[in-house]
Design a protein around this motif. Sequence first.
Motif, PDB file in Angstrom:
ATOM      1  N   LEU A  23     -35.059  55.787   4.586  1.00 29.92           N
ATOM      2  CA  LEU A  23     -34.393  57.000   5.046  1.00 29.92           C
ATOM      3  C   LEU A  23     -35.246  58.172   4.568  1.00 29.92           C
ATOM      4  CD1 LEU A  23     -30.723  56.078   4.027  1.00 29.92           C
ATOM      5  CD2 LEU A  23     -31.900  55.614   6.195  1.00 29.92           C
ATOM      6  N   PHE A  77     -32.032  61.933  12.846  1.00 31.33           N
ATOM      7  CA  PHE A  77     -30.759  62.661  12.882  1.00 31.33           C
ATOM      8  C   PHE A  77     -30.957  64.032  12.244  1.00 31.33           C
ATOM      9  CE2 PHE A  77     -29.147  58.335  13.234  1.00 31.33           C
ATOM     10  CZ  PHE A  77     -28.078  58.471  14.112  1.00 31.33           C
ATOM     11  N   PRO A  81     -24.375  62.556  10.196  1.00 32.43           N
ATOM     12  CA  PRO A  81     -23.648  61.813  11.234  1.00 32.43           C
ATOM     13  C   PRO A  81     -22.356  61.167  10.754  1.00 32.43           C
ATOM     14  CG  PRO A  81     -25.541  60.572  10.514  1.00 32.43           C
ATOM     15  CD  PRO A  81     -25.605  61.881   9.782  1.00 32.43           C
ATOM     16  N   GLU A  85     -19.964  60.235  15.133  1.00 33.35           N
ATOM     17  CA  GLU A  85     -21.339  59.735  15.086  1.00 33.35           C
ATOM     18  C   GLU A  85     -21.599  58.770  13.932  1.00 33.35           C
ATOM     19  OE1 GLU A  85     -23.347  59.909  17.397  1.00 33.35           O
ATOM     20  OE2 GLU A  85     -22.609  61.586  18.613  1.00 33.35           O
ATOM     21  N   PHE A  86     -20.590  58.462  13.124  1.00 35.34           N
ATOM     22  CA  PHE A  86     -20.827  57.544  12.016  1.00 35.34           C
ATOM     23  C   PHE A  86     -21.205  56.154  12.536  1.00 35.34           C
ATOM     24  CE2 PHE A  86     -19.365  54.808   8.417  1.00 35.34           C
ATOM     25  CZ  PHE A  86     -20.269  55.264   7.480  1.00 35.34           C
ATOM     26  N   SER A  88     -22.838  55.625  15.244  1.00 36.35           N
ATOM     27  CA  SER A  88     -24.233  55.753  15.671  1.00 36.35           C
ATOM     28  C   SER A  88     -25.177  55.554  14.487  1.00 36.35           C
ATOM     29  CB  SER A  88     -24.475  57.130  16.298  1.00 36.35           C
ATOM     30  OG  SER A  88     -23.633  57.338  17.403  1.00 36.35           O
ATOM     31  N   LEU A  89     -24.798  56.081  13.329  1.00 36.39           N
ATOM     32  CA  LEU A  89     -25.604  55.917  12.121  1.00 36.39           C
ATOM     33  C   LEU A  89     -25.692  54.447  11.722  1.00 36.39           C
ATOM     34  CD1 LEU A  89     -27.029  56.871   9.530  1.00 36.39           C
ATOM     35  CD2 LEU A  89     -24.762  57.306   8.551  1.00 36.39           C
ATOM     36  N   ASN A 139     -31.009  55.808  21.036  1.00 37.46           N
ATOM     37  CA  ASN A 139     -31.504  55.202  19.799  1.00 37.46           C
ATOM     38  C   ASN A 139     -31.932  53.756  20.022  1.00 37.46           C
ATOM     39  OD1 ASN A 139     -31.045  57.557  18.398  1.00 37.46           O
ATOM     40  ND2 ASN A 139     -29.189  56.848  17.377  1.00 37.46           N
TER      41      ASN A 139
END
Length: 526
Positions: A23, A77, A81, A85-86, A88-89, A139
Amino acid sequence: MLQDTIKTQLKGYLANLAHPVVLEASLGDSPKSREMHELLHEIAALSDKVSVSEQGTDARRPSFVIRRGDAKTGITFAAIPMGHEFTSLILALLQVGGHPPKLSDDLIAQIKALPGHYNFETYVSLSCQNCPDVVQALNAMSVLNPNIHNTTIDGALFQDEVAAKNIMSVPQVYLNGEPFGSGRMDAEQILAKLDADAPKRAAEKLKDIAPFDMLIIGSGPAGASAAIYAARKGLRTGLIADRFGGQVMDTEGIENFISVIETTGPKLSAALEAHVRQYDIDVISSQRAKELFPAAQPGGLHGVALESGAILHARTVIIATGAHWRHLGVPGEEEYRNKGVAYCPHCDGPFYKGKPVAVAGGGNSGVEATIDLAGIVSHVTLLQRGSKLKADKVLQDKLYSLKNVTVLTEALTTDIEGNGTKVTGLTYRGGDGADHHINVDGVFVQIGLLPNTDWLRGTMKLNDFGEIVVDSHGATSVPGVFAAGDATTTPFKQIVIATGDGAKASLSAFDYLIRMPVSDEKRVAA
């Protein structure tokens, strides 16, 4: 930052990582940068395959890239998120870490073979239930093809960008710096815009498909229910699915679907799709019907032409095409659509924080939208063309308790004005017959639905509202063709009613088939 229950679930997901994930954060000194720092380190603490680097060089701060340990690029990102959008994360973490995206083999092959370089920027709101579909599709595509990159940008974090691009609705997607698309899109729809030959190949694949016993058009609650009932009867079943859930996907909260205490539109839509795919149903995705060719005689084959050019055949057809938002039909509406004219308060409301807006419509949808917006904007003017509101009393009681709301009855919106770039106001005709002007930055249209039946005009009996006229069994005026849900004359447009309506139409179509002559009946069984 993350609750213990969420940490436990996330730790379980991260156990599926096949490759190390980094990350890589680009942070500043703002509170949001500190919030992102906390989130990323909490995630990294849940798996020995996840690490954090704060050496990012992205000009957008805060932002972070999810990349494989041995890769230079990944999924970006420019957002924290959480909210919608969590998921999506989580998916981005898993897919970058080696978990394959849930796409068909054909679609994966097309994405991998796509030539060229594609730099997508997807502007979202964390309260938008439509945005995750686009984010997750792009993504997944970027994981499959190294020439595709997607950056998800929270408009609330980067308001200068949003203002510069005059973004007033989400999701908004830019490709290589130019507008690409707005609204919900899945991977197939995105690919069709990138690959001009994709629709032609899709039509070619359907050219030789065998006739169905039952073909359902539409994959909302009515269509999904009809397909499941048909498959359970052992029929050869096809389902034309433009998007699973239909209008349900645009519904934020659902609390009246019996036995489900509370859910959201996207969650229920995903459950509908999962249930359908448990059965031997031929799902024909990202397709729309264009024309119906009724059978020449009872028991014969009906034809359904698709917009892609393919023609499917079936012995019975169930039409469950649902409905779409009704437009005001006044000057300025189309010109300023997505530039101040909006139809989803949950998605687009945050863009009007601290600004005055109007809501057109005094039914449940209009009053709910007003209540929702009142907590965000400076003032809401609700315009109802009739002499009184039509919303449920409990909603009206809540509405009239709000201090930053004005309710105007006998107010007919006649014009939406702007400065060429965005909405600046509207004109309405009052009960006194005079025209009145109010200054607003946004107009949210909530005046009901129109059935998606224009393609059927001249083919079967429709009422004055365009609804398909059906009898008590869901039969239309065309023998062997049935209909269900919001596209029909069935009263009360509710999810639970549409679901039962689909089951009824499917059972009626099955009854129609088994009463065919014996020679035809054998073909059904075969």
